[in-house]
Design an enzyme around this catalytic site. Sequence first.
Site, short mmCIF file in Angstrom:
data_model
loop_
_atom_site.label_atom_id
_atom_site.label_comp_id
_atom_site.label_asym_id
_atom_site.label_seq_id
_atom_site.Cartn_x
_atom_site.Cartn_y
_atom_site.Cartn_z
N LYS A 105 -17.50 1.61 5.92
CA LYS A 105 -16.50 0.82 6.64
C LYS A 105 -17.20 -0.39 7.22
O LYS A 105 -18.38 -0.34 7.56
CB LYS A 105 -15.90 1.65 7.77
CG LYS A 105 -14.55 1.17 8.24
CD LYS A 105 -13.43 1.67 7.35
CE LYS A 105 -12.09 1.12 7.78
NZ LYS A 105 -10.98 1.65 7.01
N GLY A 115 5.07 2.93 15.01
CA GLY A 115 4.36 1.83 14.37
C GLY A 115 5.07 1.39 13.11
O GLY A 115 5.21 2.17 12.15
N GLY A 166 4.38 -1.38 11.11
CA GLY A 166 3.62 -2.44 10.47
C GLY A 166 3.66 -2.28 8.96
O GLY A 166 4.66 -1.85 8.38
N VAL A 172 2.39 -0.14 6.79
CA VAL A 172 2.71 1.18 6.24
C VAL A 172 4.01 1.72 6.83
O VAL A 172 4.88 2.21 6.11
CB VAL A 172 1.58 2.20 6.52
CG1 VAL A 172 1.93 3.55 5.91
CG2 VAL A 172 0.26 1.70 5.96
P1 NAD Z 1 -0.43 -2.62 10.98
O1 NAD Z 1 -1.36 -3.29 11.92
O2 NAD Z 1 0.27 -3.40 9.92
O3 NAD Z 1 0.72 -1.84 11.80
C1 NAD Z 1 0.50 -1.15 12.99
C2 NAD Z 1 1.78 -1.28 13.82
O4 NAD Z 1 1.66 -0.43 14.96
C3 NAD Z 1 2.02 -2.69 14.34
O5 NAD Z 1 3.35 -3.09 14.05
C4 NAD Z 1 1.79 -2.56 15.85
O6 NAD Z 1 2.59 -3.45 16.62
C5 NAD Z 1 2.20 -1.11 16.07
N1 NAD Z 1 1.68 -0.49 17.28
C6 NAD Z 1 0.47 -0.63 17.88
N2 NAD Z 1 0.41 0.16 18.98
C7 NAD Z 1 1.60 0.81 19.07
C8 NAD Z 1 2.13 1.76 19.96
N3 NAD Z 1 1.43 2.22 21.01
N4 NAD Z 1 3.38 2.23 19.75
C9 NAD Z 1 4.11 1.78 18.69
N5 NAD Z 1 3.66 0.87 17.82
C10 NAD Z 1 2.40 0.40 18.00
O7 NAD Z 1 -1.28 -1.43 10.35
P2 NAD Z 1 -0.97 -0.60 9.02
O8 NAD Z 1 -1.70 -1.20 7.89
O9 NAD Z 1 0.48 -0.35 8.92
O10 NAD Z 1 -1.72 0.77 9.35
C11 NAD Z 1 -1.17 1.69 10.29
C12 NAD Z 1 -2.14 2.86 10.47
O11 NAD Z 1 -2.34 3.50 9.21
C13 NAD Z 1 -3.54 2.46 10.96
O12 NAD Z 1 -4.03 3.50 11.78
C14 NAD Z 1 -4.36 2.38 9.69
O13 NAD Z 1 -5.74 2.62 9.93
C15 NAD Z 1 -3.74 3.52 8.90
N6 NAD Z 1 -3.90 3.36 7.45
C16 NAD Z 1 -3.41 2.28 6.82
C17 NAD Z 1 -3.54 2.15 5.44
C18 NAD Z 1 -2.97 0.97 4.68
O14 NAD Z 1 -2.85 1.06 3.44
N7 NAD Z 1 -2.59 -0.09 5.35
C19 NAD Z 1 -4.21 3.16 4.72
C20 NAD Z 1 -4.69 4.27 5.39
C21 NAD Z 1 -4.54 4.36 6.77
#
Ligand code: NAD
Length: 360
Positions: free
Chosen positions: A90, A187, A189, A191
Amino acid sequence: MSGHRPKEVNLINYQTLVIPGFEKILRCRDPASGLRAVIAVHDTTLGPAMGGCRMWRYASEDDALADAQRLARGMTFKAALAGLPLGGGKAVIIGDPRRDKSPELFRAFGRAVEHLHGTYVTGEDVGTSVEDMDEVRRETRHVAGVADGSGDPSPMTALGVLHGIRAAVRHRYGADSLDGFTVAVQGLGHVGFHLCRLLHDAGAQLIVSDVAADRMQRAVRAFGAVPVGPEAIAGAEAEVFAPCALGGAINGATRRQLKAGVIAGAANNQLETPGDGMALHRDGVLYAPDYVINAGGLISVAQDILGRGEAYNRVAVTAEVAKIGDRLDAIFKVSARTNRPPEQVADAKARECLAVPAVA
Ligand code: NAD
């Protein structure tokens, strides 16, 4: 050997840290672009260490280092259980993704990745995007998830989580369909929003929360979701709680609020402590180990590395991602039979995979 881009490479200051349990940890600084990064190579037993690049406002370099180590370790287990010939690593960049990004910064990061000669393969993560990886790609080929390859991994991550939720609901509630079930998604975002769409299409009701009000409104409009504040989502009246924001969603405080019998979401490091996992198991709440259920994105971007030279094969990736459901099903069965929390079963299985190097 001087290499073909000696001027830029020499500008980056590298410091190698020796930390037990890690194959390599590199601190990188590039004053010209402002890059301050840590690259952690945890384990390459099964193949090159793969793991995205996170950009975050870390309070200190030590915090960044600790995060890189924790995330790299998780990637080793994730790749092993996904059956990929890849190790775990990472990178973290210290900075505010809304203010501190520049093409020069990601190009400098790309040179740092190149410096590791393919031991580490990067990609996007929280705070970085496909566009950022396209800049990285100008300096190194050891990057996945670029625009002319697999692209944004989030839809495949969401698809894997949907398969995982189906497996967990089958196991915990004996139901083959999500019709009539309520899922609380924390959340919205990359995903979380995709997951909401898949759940909505599968007939589930949604309760949603995001600290960004506009994201919540978007889910309300698109899926008729019920919005709740960030402090209320863990205790929402739902059968499934899907953490898709940051780590530590399951802790002493949120466990006391839980009404859901299943926890299955995309976030990494959902359990604040191992004790939280044991408490869930004791209380009859079925937890889908995070690095198993959220491997869809890794399976997708891995194609950029493993299928080098061939076009991205969406059909094959979709079929691989569907196996996440079967994998969780097997873990839940062993967990029930041996009365061990599912994450302990998953950890043991991952260690087994790591004990036997993959045959090329
Ligand atoms: P992202 O940054 O696009 O979305 C995260 C969302 O969570 C944002 O909209 C943010 O405003 C919201 N958020 C933050 N704190 C919050 C809270 N306390 N309550 C409610 N909402 C809150 O990230 P992502 O790419 O969607 O990833 C989400 C999670 O999944 C992360 O932990 C990431 O490590 C994990 N993940 C993502 C992927 C991927 O393909 N993107 C793969 C494996 C794991």
